[in-house]
Design a protein around this motif. Structure first.
Motif: not given
Length: 183
Positions: A23-30, A35-41
């Motif tokens: 999630t930290n990675f996705v937050n970093g690239v969006t 993008g982090g929370q939708p990714f987590q879901l």
């Protein structure tokens, strides 16, 4: 009061840690870390078959414990700054940090106050929506008031669930504190 069963007792710590790092990675690239929370879901649904409503419930509780840990850490650093004079508040960075800290305090106080208030949260929301509709930011006042009041009611339900298991909230907040120190 009957204590609720934990959502997933068999969800392993290593899976939680992996999800947090991803999630930290996705937050970093969006953009804007959106993008982090939708990714987590999505990951919770695909890997553990946790439905989206339950997943959103888990993410809300994670956010709440994160906010509490962030405020605790902020208070620690403000006290340390007063004792050791680490930052000069005349610098631009110091002023931005102070503004961010004040905003976080306001958000945290509202998160604690609104769920336990008897209707004053709705009054506050209705006044805010009324003001925003007068300055033409909100077009449909009634629809916005209903939507925000429904959100407050859902928020209250979540907070009462958190209050039923304070040990879990403390444990999650401590894990967030450890994460902050490691980062």
């Amino acid at each position: 009061m009957k204590k609720k069963k934990t959502l997933r007792k068999n969800y392993e710590f290593k899976n939680s840690l992996r999800l947090e790092l991803e999630t930290n990675f996705v937050n970093g690239v969006t953009p804007f870390s959106l993008g982090g929370q939708p990714f987590q879901l999505y990951v919770l649904k695909k890997t553990s078959n946790i439905d989206y409503t339950t997943g959103a419930n888990i993410l809300f509780k994670d956010y709440y414990s994160y906010q509490m840990a962030l405020m605790f850490l902020g208070i620690i650093f403000v006290v340390l700054d007063k004792v050791f004079n680490i930052l000069t508040m005349t610098s631009v960075v110091g002023k931005f940090m102070l503004i961010g800290f004040i905003i976080n305090i306001i958000i945290t106080v509202l998160q604690i106050y609104l769920p336990f208030s008897k209707g004053s949260g709705k009054k506050l929301v209705n006044k805010l929506v009324g003001f925003l509709s007068k300055i033409k930011i909100i077009k449909d006042r009634e629809k916005s008031e209903k939507k925000l009041n429904d959100s407050i009611e859902k928020f209250k339900v979540q907070i009462h669930e958190i209050a039923e298991d304070p040990k879990l909230m403390i444990k999650c907040s401590l894990l967030h504190l450890i994460r902050f120190f490691l980062f």
